[in-house]
Every structure is written in structure tokens, then in C-alpha cells.
Design a protein around this motif. Structure first.
Motif, PDB file in Angstrom:
ATOM      1  N   UNK A  68       2.376  13.206  -1.250  1.00  0.00           N
ATOM      2  CA  UNK A  68       1.267  12.622  -1.908  1.00  0.00           C
ATOM      3  C   UNK A  68       0.593  11.377  -1.472  1.00  0.00           C
ATOM      4  N   UNK A  69       0.235  10.732  -2.308  1.00  0.00           N
ATOM      5  CA  UNK A  69      -0.519   9.708  -1.707  1.00  0.00           C
ATOM      6  C   UNK A  69      -1.248   8.744  -3.152  1.00  0.00           C
ATOM      7  N   UNK A  70      -1.394   7.624  -2.809  1.00  0.00           N
ATOM      8  CA  UNK A  70      -2.123   6.663  -4.027  1.00  0.00           C
ATOM      9  C   UNK A  70      -2.969   5.983  -3.997  1.00  0.00           C
ATOM     10  N   UNK A  99      -3.973  19.364   3.624  1.00  0.00           N
ATOM     11  CA  UNK A  99      -3.380  18.201   3.839  1.00  0.00           C
ATOM     12  C   UNK A  99      -2.471  17.390   4.020  1.00  0.00           C
ATOM     13  N   UNK A 100      -1.701  16.422   4.446  1.00  0.00           N
ATOM     14  CA  UNK A 100      -0.537  15.650   4.281  1.00  0.00           C
ATOM     15  C   UNK A 100      -0.725  14.445   4.137  1.00  0.00           C
ATOM     16  N   UNK A 101       0.341  13.575   4.016  1.00  0.00           N
ATOM     17  CA  UNK A 101       0.680  12.811   4.105  1.00  0.00           C
ATOM     18  C   UNK A 101       1.983  11.584   4.334  1.00  0.00           C
ATOM     19  N   UNK A 102       1.956  11.029   5.203  1.00  0.00           N
ATOM     20  CA  UNK A 102       3.961   9.952   5.179  1.00  0.00           C
ATOM     21  C   UNK A 102       3.634   9.532   4.120  1.00  0.00           C
ATOM     22  N   UNK A 117       0.843  -1.368   0.181  1.00  0.00           N
ATOM     23  CA  UNK A 117       0.080  -0.560   0.196  1.00  0.00           C
ATOM     24  C   UNK A 117       0.940   1.301   0.192  1.00  0.00           C
ATOM     25  N   UNK A 118       0.599   2.240  -1.153  1.00  0.00           N
ATOM     26  CA  UNK A 118       1.333   3.446  -0.585  1.00  0.00           C
ATOM     27  C   UNK A 118       2.520   3.302  -1.713  1.00  0.00           C
ATOM     28  N   UNK A 145       1.876   6.884   1.660  1.00  0.00           N
ATOM     29  CA  UNK A 145       0.555   6.953   2.299  1.00  0.00           C
ATOM     30  C   UNK A 145      -0.593   6.345   1.332  1.00  0.00           C
ATOM     31  N   UNK A 146      -1.363   5.802   1.586  1.00  0.00           N
ATOM     32  CA  UNK A 146      -2.503   6.104   0.430  1.00  0.00           C
ATOM     33  C   UNK A 146      -4.300   6.675   0.779  1.00  0.00           C
ATOM     34  N   UNK A 147      -3.661   7.900   1.926  1.00  0.00           N
ATOM     35  CA  UNK A 147      -4.652   8.678   1.944  1.00  0.00           C
ATOM     36  C   UNK A 147      -4.253   9.743   2.387  1.00  0.00           C
TER      37      UNK A 147
END
Length: 838
Positions: free
Chosen positions: A523-525, A541-544, A500-501, A547-549
Motif C-alpha cells: 500500500x502507499x499514501x 506493482x508493489x511497495x515497501x 512520508x508513507x 511507501x509513497x508510491x
């Protein structure tokens, strides 16, 4: 004469081929109505070897096909069962005549024989609606190429033809084959079952092997089309060479087979789908065993999924797991015993003196079938039921056409087109299964996925899954014994699934081959939208990494509970209280020389804005709003400019009085007469108000958010950062005033002590200038939350510098040295300064 009629006339010559006596009663049974049967008792893949001479091939010269003989016995069994059944065709004897088509080599002669009459004559007519051929219907043949050849003839006469194992989708064309039906689902369902099997076990990297004929090419192409869009890729597809009639391997065939096995050994694909007749596979699998190729999953098409001869090659158990798609098993009571029943009499029944037609002999059929009897019995009745149900479909249609009752039938002449109409209408239950044809002439019988077993105590073809054509669904997937360590499901992937991600980076031309690349922070997938590109998160927003969201960023602003905020708030409170005390002291001693020398009423013009500025400090704390941002950008700058302008004017006024009044008395008169200090402060304040209003018109006071450069998970909530550029103009005016005030204060460093405010003004202006320049520099290189706290701290310190640095010493003198706050003391200081100057 039409072209078809001319062809029939030419080919009718083949009906005159000499025929030998019948050697087996398996091929013929006399009756009131005859059924024709076309079966492959001997197999010859090369169907064009006899086109160079006018002679019907002798099928018995080729290798015997056990399954073909088994299917022929099914037709015999069904006919005899119907004749012995009192409720179906009572009083009518159903007969049959069967011919060996040796796979695809012998089709034209049998079909012409069935179309001809008892005298072997096939007349040429303009209208065949009243023509009665030798048989009322034809069962077979088994493969698509032979079916097409036969159907092209039978369709001219609308003679019903029901095939039991040909699956080609072109046979569904009723404009081309109006008299053709079948009791086997079409290739579309067989291929769909294979595709769903691949999807179920997540095999997305496969090899496809096809025979060098229409069957292999068509089904290989159909599978390729079906897999498109399902994330299943074909590593490579190869055509198997067509073997010689005697199965002797030529040098070229050996070379091609060796090359195919070599590619299988080199590829990472472990699943091999094979669309080919069983005859084209014997040499291939011998080559596979010879080179010790193991670990594969072999998926068999229906043409060899339950072939007992290939299954008899027991070395295949070491090459991998064998799965096949075939028709559902329907047990037929009494058939296994019937298959092994010999004729009681020593010679076959009489055919009224007539000789048999060509290819109605099989010397080794019974003995060979007896050898495979245990395997055939354990395998169950799969395609056997297709033959069995085809015969019953004709019998039910004939029963309806003849108007049969409980005791008898009319035994009228049956024309082919009449019987065809009735066959399309049949709908009955046979051994628990509904027998009816759909609009394409197909019978949607369920399919099964079988696994090959070599334990003779159980079925050699064990059912492991079911496929239902009406639902187009593969279900009931049971236990499969994998030929792998620990019975693990084999893996056949060009690339393993990404975590995932992780986005897919294509490698090569196959979409199943890719590298997995981590999505960067921010970014996310979204796999449902695009597996090949990571999408950026929205601005709030942000993502690690991987990230998937996205998640909402934490808003950062000055909060009351933070230590820096508490310290600044305490300094502001100290400044406010001290300024308030200074205001009270100055008000109490307003008429004293010390207050008058500090500016008199102008001191209150400075102290009042200072109090307002201290009161503005809380608007820097907490989440900014449009109102708080407006206060920051208007109230404080104006108040602070008023203080700076008053200090600048006061420093100028002191220097002017002591150093310039004697030299420019007239100018000094104008300065006093026209209230120069007030006019100067008002002008500077008006200029500052104009600058502030211009800033507000240029930029909105509404707060904005921006990412923290040190921690992108944090969004800094602050007033519009675009205001900073215009803030330089506003701050520039204050800096200019501080420089002017500093200059005048420096010029007055030698004035009398009581009037000499230079060192206090110098200290205040120097601190303000230095802190403001430092703050502007800090804001230009950093944009974090620290900017707000630094801005607020510098602001409070500047206010304290004015409150305590300018007014503090005067209050100290007023409170602790009252003797110096007298007019006499001030006069003495001025006289002393004047005497020194003289």
C-alpha cells in the motif's frame, strides 16, 4: 413622520446638555468648512453603564488613551498643513471640531451635535437634500461598534464619514451604510494576514482569545472560518471578561482570568491569537505575568498591536514573543514635533463666545502623551497616516466640489450628498501612496506584521513582514527574535507531521490531532488524495513499508542462465539424444526377436512421441507466451499419453498371449484380427485429445501473473493457473493407465526372460505414478516459481524413465549380447518356460 425622524427628534434633547467652557484649543479650529472628529481620548469598555439615566458620560473620568490623543493630533496636523498649503483649497480656511467618544460610551451626543446647526437645532424635514449640518464630513470614530452607531445617523443625511481604524466587514454594506468609507483594510484582510502567518510557521494548534463584544466575537468567528480547510485547529477559544470602568478587578473577573491562564498552561498550543480592545487586556496580562506563564507566541489584532500602554508593561517580554498585524508605517514629516507643540498663548483661541460641547476636555492628555512621546516617535505613523489620509481625502473632494483653481475657490454652500460623491472619486498620491476608495469604500493600504521590541534604541514595533490586500499575499517575512532557546521557531502542533508513507489516524475531534501509522507493504499514501487511508498498489506493482508510491514487481520465470534450468536442459538433451539413438538401433534391428518382442512397430509409436516431448522442454524456459503455454497444455500431454498407452497395451498383450490365449482362444483371435493394440492406443489417445480440447475451451492458454507468496515483490509469470484443476483430469487418465500397466506387468513377472518386460514396466510406471502424485501434491500447497521447475524436472525424469528404463535394457542386450537376439535363443526360452509350467 418616519421612525428615524421621531428618533432624531427625541435624541435632539441631548443637544441641550449644559456645556462648560473650552479648556483646550485642541478640539476646535474655526474655518469656512468644518470637519467633525470623533476620537477616543478616554476609554470606557462598558458602554451601557449610562443607559439608566439621561446624562452624557464625562469621558475625562475614565482612563486616558494615549493613541486616541495621538490620532486627534494627526487630524489637527493635517488640517493645519492643508490650510498652509497654497495648491489645495486656496483661499479656503478648513476648520475642525472634535469630541471625545470615550470608546463606545459617547457616540449619540456628538453625532447629533455635528448634524445640528449653530443654534443646536436639528429640524425635522421631509427632504434633507438642501440641509447644511454643522460639519461637512466626520472623521472617525475608531472602533466598529461606535462606527455603526454613528453611521446609522449620518447615513440618513448622506453626510460623509471616514473611519480610520474600524475593520468590521459589516461596514462594507453600502446599502446599509452609503455614506461610510474608511482608510483601513477590512477585517477580512487582517484575518487573512494572521492565517497566512500561521501557515508560514506551520502553527496548526492555536488558542483564540476574544473580547466579550461584537469585535471579539465577529473576528474570532471569522478566523475560525478562515482556518477551516487549512489544517489549522483551535485548541480552545475563550472570552475575556469585560473590565470595570475603573479597571478594578472583581472576584468573578479574577476567577475567569485565572481559569483562562490555567488552560493556557495546560494546553500544548503555544500560539495565542487575541482579538480584543487594549482595555480588556490589562488585567489579563497582569494575570499572565503573575502566574509566570512563558513560552507563548502572542498574535495581536490591530486594536492593540501597537498599543504603547500595554507595551509599557515590560514584564511581558518574559511571557513570549509578541507579533501584531497593523497598518503600514508611513512617515509624516513634522508630525512628531507637532504632537508636542503647545499653544503659544496662555489661553485657547476664541470660539466667538460660544461654549464647547461635552467631552471636549482632556487635562492629562498632553502630559501623558509627553511621557510616551519617545515610544510614539519610534513606533512610526501607522494609524496616524489613516487619519491624515482621511482628512486629505475630504480636502481633495472639497477642492473639486468648490471648483478650486490655482488662486481661489468659489466657497459655495456644500451639501453632504454632493461632497460624498466627490469623495468616492478622489484619486491622488499622498506621501508616496495612492489614495482612492474601492467599490466597498475601503482603501487597500498594505498591512504589516510587527514584533514587539523592548530595546529603547529601536522601534518598539519592528516590522517583520508585509501583507498586500490586492494580492492577498503575506511577503517579505524577515528575521524574528524568538523568545526560545537558540532562537528556534516555536512549535505549536497538536501532532507532529507524519513521515512520508504514514497515514493519519484521527485522535479526538480535531483534525490536527492524530497518530501516524505506517502504510503496510503493498500500500502507499497519496497525500494529495487522502492522508487518512493507505491505498493498495495495482496488481502488477508493489511497495515497501511506508511507501509513497508503487514500483513494478519483478517478473519471475525460468531463465536459461539459472542452475536448475541448465541441469534440466542437460537431462532433456541427454534423453533426446539417447531416444534418438534407441530409435536408430531399433530401426537397424527391426526384424530381430528382441525388437519384435518389445512391440515391433509399436516401439516407434512410443519413441516418436518421446522425441517430440523432449523437444517441447524448451517451451518451459523463458517468459511464457500464449504459444508456449498452448504447447505445454496440448503437445506434451498427448505425446506422453501415447507412450503410456502403448506401454499399458504392450504389458496387457504379453500377459494375454502367455496366460490367457489358451483359455480364451476366440478372444485372442479377435484381438489379433481387429488390431487390438492399435485400436486401444487410438481410443486412449482420442480420449486424451478430447480432454485436452475441453481444457482449452474452458481456460485460456494466455499466461497470467500472480504474486509470489514468499516474496510479494516478485510476480510469477506462468501459464493460466486455472488450468491446474483441469490438469488433474488429464493427469488422472495417465495415472490410471500407469496403474493398469503396472498391474499387468506384475502379473507377468514369471514370463520368459526375453519376453519378461515386467520389471522394466514396473519400474517406469512406479516412478511415474510416484512422481506425478508428488508433483500434484506440491502444486496444491505451493505456487511459487519452484512449481515450474519441479514440473519440468518431473516431466523430463518421467521421459527418461521410459526412454532408459524401458528401452535401455533392450538396446543393451542388442548391442552387447547379440547371441541372445536370435530366434533359436527365444524359442529355447519359451520351451523352458512351458516345461516348467507343465
Amino acid at each position: 413622520m418616519g421612525p428615524w425622524a421621531r428618533m432624531v427628534c427625541s435624541l435632539s434633547l441631548l443637544l441641550q446638555v449644559p456645556a462648560g467652557p473650552a479648556e483646550s484649543s485642541d478640539f476646535y479650529l474655526a474655518g469656512d468648512y468644518l470637519l467633525g472628529g470623533l476620537f477616543t481620548l478616554h476609554a470606557n469598555v462598558k458602554g451601557t453603564v449610562h443607559l439608566n439615566y439621561l446624562q452624557v458620560p464625562k469621558c475625562k473620568e475614565y482612563e486616558m488613551k494615549v493613541l486616541g490623543y495621538n490620532l486627534m493630533q494627526a487630524m489637527r496636523f493635517a488640517v493645519e498643513e492643508i490650510n498652509n498649503h497654497s495648491s489645495l483649497l486656496p483661499g479656503v480656511q478648513l476648520g475642525y471640531e472634535m469630541v471625545d467618544v470615550c470608546y463606545i460610551s459617547n457616540n449619540v451626543q456628538p453625532v447629533l451635535y455635528f448634524l445640528a446647526r449653530e443654534d443646536y437645532f436639528l429640524p425635522i424635514k421631509e427632504d434633507y437634500s438642501q440641509y447644511v449640518p454643522r460639519v461637512v464630513a466626520v472623521i472617525g470614530p475608531d472602533n466598529s461598534e461606535s462606527v455603526v452607531t454613528v453611521a446609522n445617523f449620518l447615513s440618513l443625511f448622506l453626510l460623509p464619514q471616514i473611519t480610520y481604524s474600524a475593520i468590521s466587514d459589516q461596514l462594507r454594506d453600502k446599502d446599509r451604510f452609503p455614506a461610510l468609507l474608511r482608510t483601513m483594510p477590512s477585517a477580512d484582510h487582517h484575518v487573512e494576514a494572521i492565517a497566512q502567518l500561521l501557515l508560514h510557521f506551520r502553527w496548526n494548534w492555536i488558542v483564540v482569545l476574544v473580547s466579550s463584544d461584537d469585535y471579539g466575537r465577529d473576528n474570532g468567528q471569522r478566523l475560525s472560518e478562515r482556518l477551516t480547510g487549512r489544517d489549522i485547529c483551535i485548541a480552545f477559544q475563550e472570552s475575556l471578561p469585560t473590565p470595570q470602568p475603573n479597571q478594578v478587578m472583581t472576584t468573578e473577573e479574577h476567577r475567569r482570568l485565572r481559569a483562562i491562564v490555567d488552560k493556557l498552561q495546560q494546553t500544548s498550543a503555544r500560539v495565542v491569537v487575541v482579538f480584543s480592545p487594549d482595555l480588556a487586556l490589562h488585567n489579563f496580562f497582569h494575570e499572565v505575568v503573575r502566574w509566570n506563564f512563558t513560552g507563548a507566541v502572542w498574535i495581536a489584532s490591530e486594536s492593540w498591536a501597537i498599543d504603547p500602554v500595554l507595551h509599557n508593561l515590560t514584564e511581558l517580554r518574559h511571557t513570549g514573543t509578541f507579533l501584531g498585524v497593523t497598518i503600514q508605517n508611513v512617515p509624516i514629516p513634522g508630525f512628531s514635533e507637532f504632537r508636542m507643540r503647545r499653544w503659544q498663548a496662555g489661553s485657547p483661541p476664541s470660539r466667538n463666545g460660544r461654549g464647547a460641547t461635552c467631552n471636549q476636555e482632556c487635562d492629562k492628555c498632553f502630559n501623558t502623551t509627553e511621557t510616551f512621546n519617545e515610544v510614539l516617535t519610534l513606533s512610526g505613523e501607522r494609524i496616524v497616516y489613516s487619519v491624515y489620509s482621511a482628512v486629505y481625502a475630504v480636502a481633495h473632494a472639497l477642492h473639486s466640489l468648490l471648483g478650486c483653481g490655482e488662486t481661489g475657490c468659489t466657497k459655495e454652500v456644500v451639501y453632504p450628498w454632493q461632497l460624498l460623491k466627490e469623495i468616492w472619486k478622489v484619486n491622488f498620491t499622498l506621501l508616496g501612496h495612492q489614495i482612492a476608495f474601492d467599490k466597498d469604500g475601503d482603501m487597500p493600504m498594505p498591512l504589516e506584521v510587527v514584533q514587539w521590541q523592548w530595546d529603547l534604541s529601536q522601534s518598539p514595533f519592528q516590522s517583520v513582514a508585509s501583507y498586500y490586500p490586492l494580492q492577498r499575499q503575506l511577503t517579505n517575512i524577515g528575521h524574528i527574535s524568538w523568545h526560545t532557546p537558540n532562537n528556534m521557531v516555536p512549535v505549536s502542533m497538536c501532532s507532529k507531521h507524519c513521515q512520508p508513507g504514514q497515514r493519519k489516524k484521527p485522535v479526538g475531534i480535531h483534525p490536527c490531532c492524530f497518530e501516524c501509522i505506517d502504510c503496510l507493504p503493498g500500500t502507499f499514501l497519496n497525500q494529495t488524495a487522502d492522508e487518512y487511508d493507505c491505498q493498495p498498489c495495482p496488481s502488477n506493482k508493489w511497495s515497501h513499508r511506508n511507501g509513497t508510491s508503487c514500483f513494478k514487481r519483478r517478473l519471475a520465470f525460468l531463465e536459461w542462465h539459472e542452475a536448475p534450468t541448465i541441469i534440466v536442459a542437460m537431462l532433456a538433451a541427454l534423453g533426446f539424444l539417447s531416444t534418438l539413438a534407441i530409435l536408430a538401433i531399433f530401426w537397424r534391428h527391426l526384424q530381430t526377436p528382441m525388437v519384435r518382442s518389445a512391440g515391433g512397430p509399436m516401439c516407434f509409436l512410443m519413441l516418436a512421441p518421446l522425441l517430440v516431448s523432449y523437444m517441447v522442454v524448451p517451451v518451459y524456459i523463458g517468459p511464457p507466451t500464449a504459444a508456449t503455454c498452448l504447447c505445454r497444455q496440448t503437445l506434451f500431454p498427448i505425446c506422453f499419453t501415447v507412450c503410456i498407452s502403448c506401454i499399458t497395451v504392450r504389458s496387457f498383450q504379453i500377459v494375454y498371449v502367455f496366460k490367457m490365449a489358451s483359455h480364451l482362444p476366440r478372444a485372442y483371435g479377435y484381438w489379433v484380427r481387429y488390431h487390438g493394440p492399435c485400436v486401444s492406443v487410438a481410443f486412449i489417445t482420442s480420449l486424451k485429445v478430447a480432454i485436452v480440447v475441453g481444457n482449452l475451451l474452458t481456460t485460456s492458454p494466455s499466461p497470467t501473473t500472480r504474486a509470489d507468496p514468499d516474496d510479494p515483490q516478485i510476480m510469477i509469470l506462468s501459464c493460466n493457473p486455472s488450468f491446474r484443476g483441469l490438469l488433474m483430469i488429464s493427469t488422472g487418465l495417465d495415472l490410471a493407465l500407469s496403474v493398469v500397466g503396472f498391474s499387468f506387468a506384475y502379473m507377468g513377472k514369471e514370463l520368459p526372460t526375453n519376453y519378461n518386460e515386467a520389471k522394466f514396466i514396473t519400474l517406469s510406471m512406479t516412478f511415474y505414478f510416484t512422481s506425478s502424485v508428488s508433483l500434484c501434491t506440491f502444486m496444491s500447497v505451493y505456487s511459487g516459481v519452484l512449481v515450474t521447475i519441479m514440473d519440468l524436472l518431473v516431466t523430463v525424469l518421467n521421459l527418461l524413465a521410459i526412454s532408459l528404463g524401458y528401452f535401455g535394457p533392450k538396446c543393451y542386450m542388442i548391442l552387447f549380447y547379440p547371441e541372445r537376439n536370435t530366434q533359436a535363443y527365444f524359442n529355447s526360452m519359451i520351451q523352458g518356460y512351458t516345461m516348467r509350467k507343465d
